[in-house]
Write a protein that holds these residues in place. Structure first.
Motif, PDB file in Angstrom:
ATOM      1  N   SER A   1     -26.274  75.705  95.283  1.00 16.83           N
ATOM      2  CA  SER A   1     -26.210  74.517  96.142  1.00 16.83           C
ATOM      3  C   SER A   1     -26.557  74.850  97.586  1.00 16.83           C
ATOM      4  O   SER A   1     -26.896  73.957  98.368  1.00 16.83           O
ATOM      5  N   GLY A   2     -26.441  76.122  97.927  1.00 17.91           N
ATOM      6  CA  GLY A   2     -26.711  76.510  99.296  1.00 17.91           C
ATOM      7  C   GLY A   2     -25.511  76.384 100.203  1.00 17.91           C
ATOM      8  O   GLY A   2     -25.540  76.811 101.360  1.00 17.91           O
ATOM      9  N   LEU A   3     -24.418  75.792  99.696  1.00 17.58           N
ATOM     10  CA  LEU A   3     -23.214  75.630 100.501  1.00 17.58           C
ATOM     11  C   LEU A   3     -22.463  76.955 100.571  1.00 17.58           C
ATOM     12  O   LEU A   3     -22.411  77.707  99.598  1.00 17.58           O
ATOM     13  N   PRO A   4     -21.869  77.284 101.683  1.00 15.20           N
ATOM     14  CA  PRO A   4     -21.143  78.565 101.819  1.00 15.20           C
ATOM     15  C   PRO A   4     -19.876  78.568 100.961  1.00 15.20           C
ATOM     16  O   PRO A   4     -19.211  77.543 100.811  1.00 15.20           O
ATOM     17  N   PHE A   5     -19.582  79.704 100.380  1.00 16.34           N
ATOM     18  CA  PHE A   5     -18.367  79.880  99.593  1.00 16.34           C
ATOM     19  C   PHE A   5     -17.463  80.830 100.364  1.00 16.34           C
ATOM     20  O   PHE A   5     -17.618  82.044 100.332  1.00 16.34           O
ATOM     21  N   ASP A   6     -16.527  80.250 101.088  1.00 21.07           N
ATOM     22  CA  ASP A   6     -15.727  81.023 102.025  1.00 21.07           C
ATOM     23  C   ASP A   6     -14.349  81.394 101.484  1.00 21.07           C
ATOM     24  O   ASP A   6     -13.451  81.753 102.262  1.00 21.07           O
ATOM     25  N   ALA A   7     -14.146  81.264 100.171  1.00 21.88           N
ATOM     26  CA  ALA A   7     -12.834  81.602  99.609  1.00 21.88           C
ATOM     27  C   ALA A   7     -12.569  83.095  99.732  1.00 21.88           C
ATOM     28  O   ALA A   7     -13.405  83.916  99.379  1.00 21.88           O
ATOM     29  N   ARG A   8     -11.412  83.432 100.238  1.00 21.76           N
ATOM     30  CA  ARG A   8     -11.008  84.825 100.398  1.00 21.76           C
ATOM     31  C   ARG A   8      -9.523  84.948 100.084  1.00 21.76           C
ATOM     32  O   ARG A   8      -8.746  84.014 100.284  1.00 21.76           O
ATOM     33  N   PHE A   9      -9.128  86.108  99.588  1.00 24.11           N
ATOM     34  CA  PHE A   9      -7.721  86.388  99.367  1.00 24.11           C
ATOM     35  C   PHE A   9      -7.240  87.367 100.430  1.00 24.11           C
ATOM     36  O   PHE A   9      -7.948  88.307 100.789  1.00 24.11           O
ATOM     37  N   GLN A  10      -6.036  87.155 100.908  1.00 24.41           N
ATOM     38  CA  GLN A  10      -5.472  88.003 101.947  1.00 24.41           C
ATOM     39  C   GLN A  10      -4.064  88.415 101.540  1.00 24.41           C
ATOM     40  O   GLN A  10      -3.277  87.594 101.053  1.00 24.41           O
ATOM     41  N   ASP A  11      -3.744  89.669 101.712  1.00 25.60           N
ATOM     42  CA  ASP A  11      -2.416  90.182 101.379  1.00 25.60           C
ATOM     43  C   ASP A  11      -1.420  89.727 102.441  1.00 25.60           C
ATOM     44  O   ASP A  11      -1.469  90.170 103.589  1.00 25.60           O
ATOM     45  N   VAL A  12      -0.503  88.840 102.050  1.00 18.07           N
ATOM     46  CA  VAL A  12       0.503  88.326 102.992  1.00 18.07           C
ATOM     47  C   VAL A  12       1.912  88.685 102.515  1.00 18.07           C
ATOM     48  O   VAL A  12       2.879  88.022 102.881  1.00 18.07           O
ATOM     49  N   THR A  13       2.013  89.735 101.721  1.00 13.91           N
ATOM     50  CA  THR A  13       3.298  90.107 101.134  1.00 13.91           C
ATOM     51  C   THR A  13       4.378  90.318 102.184  1.00 13.91           C
ATOM     52  O   THR A  13       5.466  89.732 102.113  1.00 13.91           O
ATOM     53  N   ALA A  14       4.110  91.181 103.145  1.00 13.44           N
ATOM     54  CA  ALA A  14       5.115  91.478 104.165  1.00 13.44           C
ATOM     55  C   ALA A  14       5.435  90.256 105.014  1.00 13.44           C
ATOM     56  O   ALA A  14       6.602  89.968 105.308  1.00 13.44           O
ATOM     57  N   ARG A  15       4.402  89.502 105.400  1.00 15.85           N
ATOM     58  CA  ARG A  15       4.611  88.314 106.221  1.00 15.85           C
ATOM     59  C   ARG A  15       5.431  87.261 105.491  1.00 15.85           C
ATOM     60  O   ARG A  15       6.204  86.508 106.101  1.00 15.85           O
ATOM     61  N   ALA A  16       5.282  87.212 104.143  1.00 11.16           N
ATOM     62  CA  ALA A  16       6.001  86.215 103.358  1.00 11.16           C
ATOM     63  C   ALA A  16       7.446  86.607 103.085  1.00 11.16           C
ATOM     64  O   ALA A  16       8.233  85.801 102.582  1.00 11.16           O
ATOM     65  N   GLY A  17       7.819  87.843 103.403  1.00 12.20           N
ATOM     66  CA  GLY A  17       9.194  88.272 103.212  1.00 12.20           C
ATOM     67  C   GLY A  17       9.459  88.956 101.898  1.00 12.20           C
ATOM     68  O   GLY A  17      10.619  89.157 101.525  1.00 12.20           O
ATOM     69  N   LEU A  18       8.405  89.337 101.171  1.00  8.71           N
ATOM     70  CA  LEU A  18       8.578  90.040  99.885  1.00  8.71           C
ATOM     71  C   LEU A  18       8.595  91.540 100.161  1.00  8.71           C
ATOM     72  O   LEU A  18       7.646  92.249  99.876  1.00  8.71           O
ATOM     73  N   ARG A  19       9.696  92.007 100.701  1.00  7.88           N
ATOM     74  CA  ARG A  19       9.731  93.347 101.285  1.00  7.88           C
ATOM     75  C   ARG A  19      10.213  94.433 100.345  1.00  7.88           C
ATOM     76  O   ARG A  19       9.979  95.612 100.587  1.00  7.88           O
ATOM     77  N   HIS A  20      10.932  94.089  99.288  1.00 14.25           N
ATOM     78  CA  HIS A  20      11.499  95.116  98.421  1.00 14.25           C
ATOM     79  C   HIS A  20      10.430  95.718  97.516  1.00 14.25           C
ATOM     80  O   HIS A  20       9.669  94.998  96.861  1.00 14.25           O
ATOM     81  N   ALA A  21      10.406  97.042  97.444  1.00  8.23           N
ATOM     82  CA  ALA A  21       9.426  97.740  96.611  1.00  8.23           C
ATOM     83  C   ALA A  21       9.828  97.665  95.147  1.00  8.23           C
ATOM     84  O   ALA A  21      11.020  97.675  94.805  1.00  8.23           O
ATOM     85  N   MET A  22       8.829  97.581  94.289  1.00 10.45           N
ATOM     86  CA  MET A  22       9.056  97.613  92.852  1.00 10.45           C
ATOM     87  C   MET A  22       9.062  99.058  92.393  1.00 10.45           C
ATOM     88  O   MET A  22       8.116  99.790  92.630  1.00 10.45           O
ATOM     89  N   VAL A  23      10.150  99.476  91.760  1.00 10.52           N
ATOM     90  CA  VAL A  23      10.317 100.863  91.323  1.00 10.52           C
ATOM     91  C   VAL A  23      10.069 100.957  89.830  1.00 10.52           C
ATOM     92  O   VAL A  23      10.551 100.120  89.062  1.00 10.52           O
ATOM     93  N   TYR A  24       9.311 101.964  89.408  1.00  9.10           N
ATOM     94  CA  TYR A  24       9.105 102.181  87.975  1.00  9.10           C
ATOM     95  C   TYR A  24       8.724 103.641  87.736  1.00  9.10           C
ATOM     96  O   TYR A  24       7.559 104.021  87.849  1.00  9.10           O
ATOM     97  N   GLY A  25       9.706 104.469  87.439  1.00 11.90           N
ATOM     98  CA  GLY A  25       9.442 105.875  87.185  1.00 11.90           C
ATOM     99  C   GLY A  25       9.203 106.660  88.460  1.00 11.90           C
ATOM    100  O   GLY A  25       9.415 106.180  89.578  1.00 11.90           O
ATOM    101  N   GLY A  26       8.762 107.888  88.273  1.00 12.02           N
ATOM    102  CA  GLY A  26       8.520 108.756  89.414  1.00 12.02           C
ATOM    103  C   GLY A  26       7.325 108.320  90.245  1.00 12.02           C
ATOM    104  O   GLY A  26       6.476 107.548  89.786  1.00 12.02           O
ATOM    105  N   VAL A  27       7.269 108.812  91.467  1.00 12.05           N
ATOM    106  CA  VAL A  27       6.179 108.455  92.374  1.00 12.05           C
ATOM    107  C   VAL A  27       5.014 109.430  92.231  1.00 12.05           C
ATOM    108  O   VAL A  27       3.866 109.024  92.016  1.00 12.05           O
ATOM    109  N   ASP A  28       5.286 110.705  92.346  1.00 19.96           N
ATOM    110  CA  ASP A  28       4.238 111.724  92.281  1.00 19.96           C
ATOM    111  C   ASP A  28       4.022 112.266  90.879  1.00 19.96           C
ATOM    112  O   ASP A  28       2.996 112.895  90.601  1.00 19.96           O
ATOM    113  N   ARG A  29       4.972 112.037  89.986  1.00 21.80           N
ATOM    114  CA  ARG A  29       4.860 112.588  88.638  1.00 21.80           C
ATOM    115  C   ARG A  29       5.596 111.682  87.659  1.00 21.80           C
ATOM    116  O   ARG A  29       6.683 111.194  87.949  1.00 21.80           O
TER     117      ARG A  29
END
Length: 310
Positions: A82-110
């Motif tokens: 169509s020639g129309l611009p497609f400006d849809a973008r996703f942006q990480d707003v996790t911290a700004r939205a208040g979702l601050r707790h980390a998800m834990v699942y097993g070890g980090v390095d091993r």
């Protein structure tokens, strides 16, 4: 003949076929599979109703234009832009939205066991019926030194793009190897309930309608007496009874007490059989897929297998 006339004639043909079948007993003693699945007679008598449903159902469906049709449409060329611009973008707003707790699942390095690598899920639901979607995020644990704040988390939508952690006051604070979650109003009280699968015992949370949840797994018959690894789950009214039923899938059997310790044996083992796992880059001829083959098949000694491991 008109289209309506053709349809009427087809219905008359099918009706006559049905009439003949209902007048005569049907014996499938000599019927065989026409696709090569069965090479001899089934030696089975069937009722007229069974024969009508199984054999003429396809013919009747074809006459009335129902069922899955063969796709014969030609592939169409892709449409012009169509020639129309497609400006849809996703942006990480996790911290700004208040979702601050980390998800834990097993070890980090091993990670030493399969239980540590599967991860878990999350769900959007309007648990307080205010018209705004809230977020429920699952979490696992670690085999040792699990952070103190580790838990599943319920975040209430503040209606301004931010969320507030209401896990503790809602009664959803729980630590364990969570896996899957589904949302549904199983008791038809107008409030969405939660079902969470675990490695261990699954949990059903009833929404009390006041911002809190109660564990009702035992009274609902869902607690289970054995240790299982629940994975996927979904609410579905499979029999159209007006009440949501529950389907739960289970993963493999895993006992942490009986699982071989990392490095305990010279080879990895599957069903007590030594295997050698090959991944991208391990062997030049196998660079794009993971393959599990035995050391015997490669004619390699245990020491050679060890040398090829990353």
């Amino acid at each position: 003949m008109s289209t309506a006339g053709n349809a009427k004639a087809k219905r008359q043909i099918v009706n006559r076929q049905i009439f003949f079948v209902l007048q005569e007993p049907v014996n499938l003693h000599t019927m065989c599979c026409s696709h090569g699945g069965v090479s001899k007679a089934t030696n089975m008598d069937a009722s007229r109703r069974l024969f009508l449903t199984g054999f003429l159902g396809t013919a009747a469906s074809a006459c009335f234009g129902q069922g899955v049709a063969t796709r014969k449409a030609a592939v169409q060329p892709r449409g012009k832009s169509s020639g129309l611009p497609f400006d849809a973008r996703f942006q990480d707003v996790t911290a700004r939205a208040g979702l601050r707790h980390a998800m834990v699942y097993g070890g980090v390095d091993r990670k030493d066991y399969i239980i540590e690598v599967t991860g878990c899920g999350c769900a959007f639901l309007d648990y307080d019926n205010d018209g705004w979607l809230d977020i429920f995020v699952l979490s696992g644990v670690r085999l040792s030194n699990t952070p103190e704040c580790t838990s599943n988390r319920l975040y209430k939508n503040n209606r301004d793009g931010t969320f507030t952690d209401v896990t503790k006051e809602s009664g959803l604070l729980k630590t364990g190897w969570a896996c899957g979650v589904c949302v549904g109003d199983y008791n038809n009280d107008g409030f969405e309930d939660l079902f969470v699968t675990y490695w261990g015992h699954n949990v059903l949370y009833r929404n009390n309608g006041d911002g809190t949840f109660s564990v009702v797994s035992q009274s609902a018959g869902l607690a289970g007496s054995t240790h299982r690894w629940g994975s996927g789950c979904t609410f579905v009214d499979y029999n159209r009874g007006g009440h949501l039923d529950l389907f739960v899938s289970n993963y493999l059997e895993f006992d942490l007490e009986k699982a071989p310790k990392p490095g305990q044996t010279a080879n990895c083992e599957y069903s007590s059989t030594p295997v050698f796992f090959v991944g991208p880059g391990d062997i030049p001829t196998v660079s794009t897929v993971y393959t599990a083959i035995t050391a015997m098949a490669l004619s390699l000694t245990s020491a050679q297998c060890q040398a090829l491991r990353p």
